[in-house]
Scaffold this motif. Structure first.
Motif, mmCIF file in Angstrom:
data_model
loop_
_atom_site.group_PDB
_atom_site.id
_atom_site.type_symbol
_atom_site.label_atom_id
_atom_site.label_comp_id
_atom_site.label_asym_id
_atom_site.label_seq_id
_atom_site.Cartn_x
_atom_site.Cartn_y
_atom_site.Cartn_z
ATOM 1 N N THR A 389 -5.694 -20.588 -99.328
ATOM 2 C CA THR A 389 -4.298 -20.351 -98.947
ATOM 3 C C THR A 389 -3.377 -21.437 -99.521
ATOM 4 O O THR A 389 -2.196 -21.470 -99.186
ATOM 5 N N THR A 390 -3.903 -22.313 -100.343
ATOM 6 C CA THR A 390 -3.161 -23.427 -100.952
ATOM 7 C C THR A 390 -2.456 -24.285 -99.894
ATOM 8 O O THR A 390 -1.375 -24.795 -100.143
ATOM 9 N N ARG A 412 -7.966 -20.150 -110.841
ATOM 10 C CA ARG A 412 -7.162 -18.938 -110.647
ATOM 11 C C ARG A 412 -6.330 -18.647 -111.892
ATOM 12 O O ARG A 412 -6.178 -17.504 -112.295
ATOM 13 N N ARG A 413 -5.760 -19.696 -112.479
ATOM 14 C CA ARG A 413 -4.955 -19.497 -113.684
ATOM 15 C C ARG A 413 -5.804 -18.919 -114.808
ATOM 16 O O ARG A 413 -5.381 -18.008 -115.507
ATOM 17 N N ILE A 416 -6.507 -15.140 -114.174
ATOM 18 C CA ILE A 416 -5.383 -14.221 -114.402
ATOM 19 C C ILE A 416 -4.928 -14.256 -115.860
ATOM 20 O O ILE A 416 -4.719 -13.210 -116.480
ATOM 21 N N TRP A 426 -3.282 -7.904 -105.779
ATOM 22 C CA TRP A 426 -2.115 -8.623 -106.294
ATOM 23 C C TRP A 426 -1.323 -7.810 -107.317
ATOM 24 O O TRP A 426 -0.202 -8.178 -107.665
ATOM 25 N N MET A 433 7.338 -7.946 -108.692
ATOM 26 C CA MET A 433 8.056 -9.143 -109.142
ATOM 27 C C MET A 433 8.594 -8.944 -110.553
ATOM 28 O O MET A 433 9.691 -9.377 -110.888
ATOM 29 N N GLY B 62 9.245 -16.876 -107.804
ATOM 30 C CA GLY B 62 8.022 -16.858 -108.602
ATOM 31 C C GLY B 62 6.849 -17.520 -107.907
ATOM 32 O O GLY B 62 5.735 -17.532 -108.433
ATOM 33 N N ASP B 63 7.091 -18.078 -106.711
ATOM 34 C CA ASP B 63 6.038 -18.831 -106.008
ATOM 35 C C ASP B 63 4.719 -18.064 -105.869
ATOM 36 O O ASP B 63 3.666 -18.578 -106.266
ATOM 37 N N PRO B 64 4.717 -16.827 -105.334
ATOM 38 C CA PRO B 64 3.395 -16.188 -105.155
ATOM 39 C C PRO B 64 2.680 -15.943 -106.481
ATOM 40 O O PRO B 64 1.451 -16.071 -106.542
ATOM 41 N N ALA B 65 3.421 -15.646 -107.527
ATOM 42 C CA ALA B 65 2.786 -15.429 -108.838
ATOM 43 C C ALA B 65 2.133 -16.714 -109.322
ATOM 44 O O ALA B 65 0.991 -16.718 -109.780
ATOM 45 N N ARG B 66 2.838 -17.825 -109.201
ATOM 46 C CA ARG B 66 2.299 -19.088 -109.698
ATOM 47 C C ARG B 66 1.028 -19.460 -108.938
ATOM 48 O O ARG B 66 0.041 -19.873 -109.532
ATOM 49 N N ARG B 67 1.057 -19.299 -107.614
ATOM 50 C CA ARG B 67 -0.115 -19.682 -106.825
ATOM 51 C C ARG B 67 -1.280 -18.710 -106.997
ATOM 52 O O ARG B 67 -2.443 -19.071 -106.789
ATOM 53 N N ALA B 68 -0.975 -17.490 -107.394
ATOM 54 C CA ALA B 68 -2.055 -16.549 -107.708
ATOM 55 C C ALA B 68 -2.668 -16.881 -109.058
ATOM 56 O O ALA B 68 -3.786 -16.470 -109.360
ATOM 57 N N GLY B 69 -1.918 -17.627 -109.885
ATOM 58 C CA GLY B 69 -2.409 -17.986 -111.210
ATOM 59 C C GLY B 69 -1.610 -17.361 -112.338
ATOM 60 O O GLY B 69 -1.868 -17.636 -113.503
ATOM 61 N N ASN B 70 -0.627 -16.521 -111.978
ATOM 62 C CA ASN B 70 0.126 -15.795 -113.002
ATOM 63 C C ASN B 70 1.329 -16.614 -113.480
ATOM 64 O O ASN B 70 2.472 -16.378 -113.084
ATOM 65 N N GLU B 71 1.057 -17.560 -114.379
ATOM 66 C CA GLU B 71 2.089 -18.485 -114.827
ATOM 67 C C GLU B 71 3.173 -17.785 -115.652
ATOM 68 O O GLU B 71 4.347 -18.157 -115.594
ATOM 69 N N GLY B 190 -0.302 -18.346 -97.098
ATOM 70 C CA GLY B 190 0.064 -19.051 -98.335
ATOM 71 C C GLY B 190 -0.840 -18.714 -99.505
ATOM 72 O O GLY B 190 -1.875 -18.071 -99.356
ATOM 73 N N GLY B 191 -0.420 -19.192 -100.692
ATOM 74 C CA GLY B 191 -1.227 -18.989 -101.888
ATOM 75 C C GLY B 191 -1.375 -17.520 -102.234
ATOM 76 O O GLY B 191 -2.409 -17.096 -102.742
ATOM 77 N N ALA B 192 -0.342 -16.718 -101.927
ATOM 78 C CA ALA B 192 -0.299 -15.276 -102.202
ATOM 79 C C ALA B 192 -1.311 -14.483 -101.364
ATOM 80 O O ALA B 192 -1.583 -13.324 -101.635
ATOM 81 N N GLN B 193 -1.862 -15.100 -100.294
ATOM 82 C CA GLN B 193 -2.742 -14.352 -99.375
ATOM 83 C C GLN B 193 -1.956 -13.263 -98.645
ATOM 84 O O GLN B 193 -2.516 -12.258 -98.222
ATOM 85 N N TRP B 195 -0.210 -11.060 -99.695
ATOM 86 C CA TRP B 195 -0.225 -9.772 -100.392
ATOM 87 C C TRP B 195 -1.631 -9.232 -100.627
ATOM 88 O O TRP B 195 -1.815 -8.316 -101.411
#
Lengths: 453, 258
Positions: A389-390, A412-413, A416, A426, A433, B62-71, B190-193, B195
């Motif tokens: 959950t970061t 994770r980066r 994806i 996701w 988004m 953009g927070d959930p995308a970044r924490r999911a890894g989708n930069e 948090g961390g896009a959990q 969704w």
């Protein structure tokens, strides 16, 4: 004459082999990528002083912190004694510093003895905590086998060390009282001055000298054994806690690192005039995130070698607490195991470990061309990194500023950005988004709520 | 109540507001979080704060995308937001979402977006301290309230006191959970959990947290984050305590006493 020669051989072998092992650890840490670590040096030194040396974060849990402090301070002070042991060993002298320092010597050794008693108590408390009390963090799945043994071995060594110290000092005391040759007066040490006579009085001087020599050699061999066991064990934190706190990131915990290559790419997409500039970089091999020790930063790998597997991170991880597979400690242990696997394979020099496209004449195996068909994902499952959950609880909990979250986010980066994989849940989030600039695809206007104010 | 202007409307008049209210996706679209947005707007208006919103020009941070890894996705949204904010020469931003707060405060500077960013609990603390808002009603006097630290306001940014000072201004009886402040337990979102479905386990994280909150005997669980709001409310409902225990954002508690 025999003892100094034997001593010299043992010492050279012990330091030589330990030195080799420590160089390997350095090499394994540097398997990680370069990372430009920004930070204020004054703050870095404060962290070293307060958190590594002062053990500030240990004191979030007071009782283990106190017992840990006993062992730690005893360990530091015993090193003073080691200087004398080295001098005596090489020169054949006995208690070299005693006549030089006089009463001050009595004081130092007395302090060491008192600390040793405290450490002795702490050792039994820790053995009980690990083996009798069911402290949950010591019995998680990743602790099965070697990690549990590793945690106990150090405590057994501690007991041996203390037996060595007290038989050495205790027999010495009785020999002094008997006026034995070479055993000059040192003054009364705090513990052995009564413990020695209580245990050994009435024994003959040959036996006493035997006990004294046994203690001296046991002390020495345990220290040398520990020195060589250290690089294989989880106890590297006694050394690495210092550089690890020094190099720890100082930015707010919530701040994720920027990927400037993607930033530029997106900037050029948004600004058409910049497109020409980026056209030349098509050839470049793009790699984002981390999937192996060699794509993490060296600081991530140092974190892994610094980890002493105490499990404070795992004990506060919301995912782990609710039965998910994620354990931040396991992430750190996996990174270390993988680093050691790569390091050992590189040591073989076996050219089969060179990635196929990089093979060629005169190409030697190195971290740059290493490929064994495996990655960190063979150690860490997707389920684990998806459960995070970061929340930064693991980062906050670590007494030596290890950051498991940073590694999870890099994995994770990679997943994806490089594999276009990741939880399918996701996808609607990403689509929404991207298409409606909102985290949910809803038909209402962003400011529809205004009418209700 | 008076109209809430957008930055575009003010710019057309050649004006700059004192502060931009960054509403965020949850505050804009989630029914429950909208009520917090409305409560906070009312407080700003009562205090006479000159504020505006971006309205249609606001995007997800953009927070959930970044924490999911989708930069990539993060950068697309973040750079667009920075461009809009810089176009309006925004200096100060207030938001009721700790995730928006964290990203704009800590991660936008590297993208060229430098603003003073405050969380709404900090902003309200300031309004009370300056006397622009005055607590009058004693609706919560002596009531047991427990406060749930959000990860992104707490550990991520070390803000622990502002929300608590709001509670103490209400004369409420703050009963802390054992895991609070730096030791606060995540709500699970948090961390896009938020969704995705949970990974396999024994329990939901919000259940664990709500059990702890209920254990304090509090009648009110105070939160500072729209995602914590959802998770804590769901957890209370799952425990069938929704009749006796309410989950409120701090802004709502303050509004109730003005």
């Amino acid at each position: 004459m025999l003892q100094p020669i034997l001593f010299a051989i043992v010492t050279i072998v012990a330091f030589g082999y330990a030195g080799r092992q420590f160089m390997k650890i350095r090499r394994n840490i540097l398997l990680g990528k370069e990372e430009d670590l920004q930070g204020d040096p004054a703050q870095r030194w404060r962290n070293v002083l307060l958190i590594a040396f002062g053990q500030k974060k240990m004191f979030k849990r007071f009782i283990p912190a106190i017992f840990h402090l006993f062992i730690y301070v005893a360990f530091l002070f015993t090193q003073i004694e080691l200087i004398e042991i080295l001098i005596d060993g090489f020169s054949g002298s006995h208690r070299f510093f005693a006549p030089v320092l006089g009463g001050f010597y009595t004081l130092i050794i007395s302090v060491i003895e008192i600390l040793s008693v405290l450490a002795f108590i702490a050792t039994f408390v820790f053995l009980a905590r690990r083996n009798l009390l069911k402290v949950p963090r010591f019995h998680k799945p990743e602790m099965k086998g070697w990690p549990t043994l590793d945690g106990n071995i150090i405590l057994y060594l501690e007991i041996l060390l203390l037996i060595g110290i007290f038989s050495m000092n205790g027999a010495d005391r009785v020999l002094q009282e008997m006026g034995a040759a070479h055993y000059h007066q040192t003054g009364a040490f705090a513990v052995s001055s009564w413990l020695g006579p209580a245990l050994f009085s009435g024994l003959g001087d040959t036996t006493l000298i035997g006990i004294e020599r046994f203690g001296w050699w046991l002390h020495l061999l345990v220290v040398f054994g520990f020195l060589n066991y250290l690089p294989k064990s989880k106890h590297l934190h006694i050394l690495l806690a210092f550089p690890n706190t020094y190099f720890a990131k100082q930015t707010p915990k919530g701040q994720m690192s920027n990927i400037s290559r993607i930033q530029q790419e997106v900037a050029s997409m948004m600004d058409e005039s910049a497109i020409e500039d980026s056209a030349g970089s098509e050839e470049e091999e793009l790699f984002f995130g981390g999937n192996d020790v060699t794509s993490l930063s060296w600081k991530n790998v140092m974190d892994a070698f610094t980890c002493t597997e105490c499990g404070r991170c795992t004990s506060v991880c919301p995912a782990n607490l609710t039965g998910k597979k994620l354990s931040p400690r396991k992430i750190m242990m996996d990174v270390r195991d993988r680093a050691e696997e790569i390091g050992n394979n590189i040591d073989t020099g076996n050219l089969d470990f060179i990635g196929e496209e990089k093979r060629g004449e005169d190409v030697v195996l190195s971290k740059e061309n290493y490929a064994d068909g495996k990655s960190l994902f063979d150690y860490i499952s997707r389920e684990e990194i998806h459960a995070c959950t970061t929340c930064n609880a693991c980062v906050e909990a670590c007494p030596v500023l290890i950051n498991p979250l940073d590694i999870i986010l890099q994995l994770r980066r990679y997943e994806i950005l490089m594999e276009s994989a990741g939880p399918s849940d996701w996808l609607p989030l990403f689509n929404s988004m991207e298409n409606s600039q909102a985290a949910w695809a809803v038909s209402t206007e962003r400011d529809a709520w205004k009418s209700q104010v | 109540m008076s109209h809430i202007p957008t930055m575009a409307e003010l710019a057309a008049e050649g004006r700059q507001p004192e502060v931009l209210f960054w509403v965020g996706c949850a505050g804009s679209f989630d029914d429950r979080a909208q009520r917090v947005t409305i409560a906070f707007s009312k407080l700003l208006q009562k205090a006479g704060v000159d504020f505006a919103i971006l309205g249609q020009e606001e995007s997800c941070t953009g927070d959930p995308a970044r924490r999911a890894g989708n930069e990539f996705l993060f950068q697309m949204l973040a750079q667009q937001n920075v461009a809009v904010l810089n176009m309006y020469e925004v200096k100060k931003i207030v938001t009721a979402c700790p995730h928006c707060f964290n990203v704009i405060k800590n991660e936008y500077p590297e993208l060229g977006g430098n603003y003073e960013v405050v969380h709404h609990t900090q902003f309200l603390q300031g309004l009370l301290a300056e006397g622009r808002l005055k607590i009058e009603g004693g609706n919560f006097k002596g009531k047991k309230i427990t406060y749930h630290d959000s990860c992104y306001l707490g550990r991520a940014n070390d803000v622990y006191e502002a929300p608590r000072s709001l509670l103490s201004s209400l004369d409420a009886d703050l009963v802390e959970m054992k895991r609070c402040r730096t030791n606060g337990l995540c709500c699970g979102a948090g961390g896009a959990q938020m969704w995705k479905e949970d990974e396999p386990g024994d329990k939901r994280i919000n259940t664990e947290r709500v059990e702890e909150a209920l254990g304090t005997g509090a009648e009110i669980v105070a939160v500072n984050c729209p995602f914590c709001m959802t998770m804590m409310t769901d957890g209370v409902t799952a425990k069938e305590k929704q009749e006796s225990v309410m989950v409120y954002d701090l802004a709502e508690l303050i509004l109730n006493n003005i």
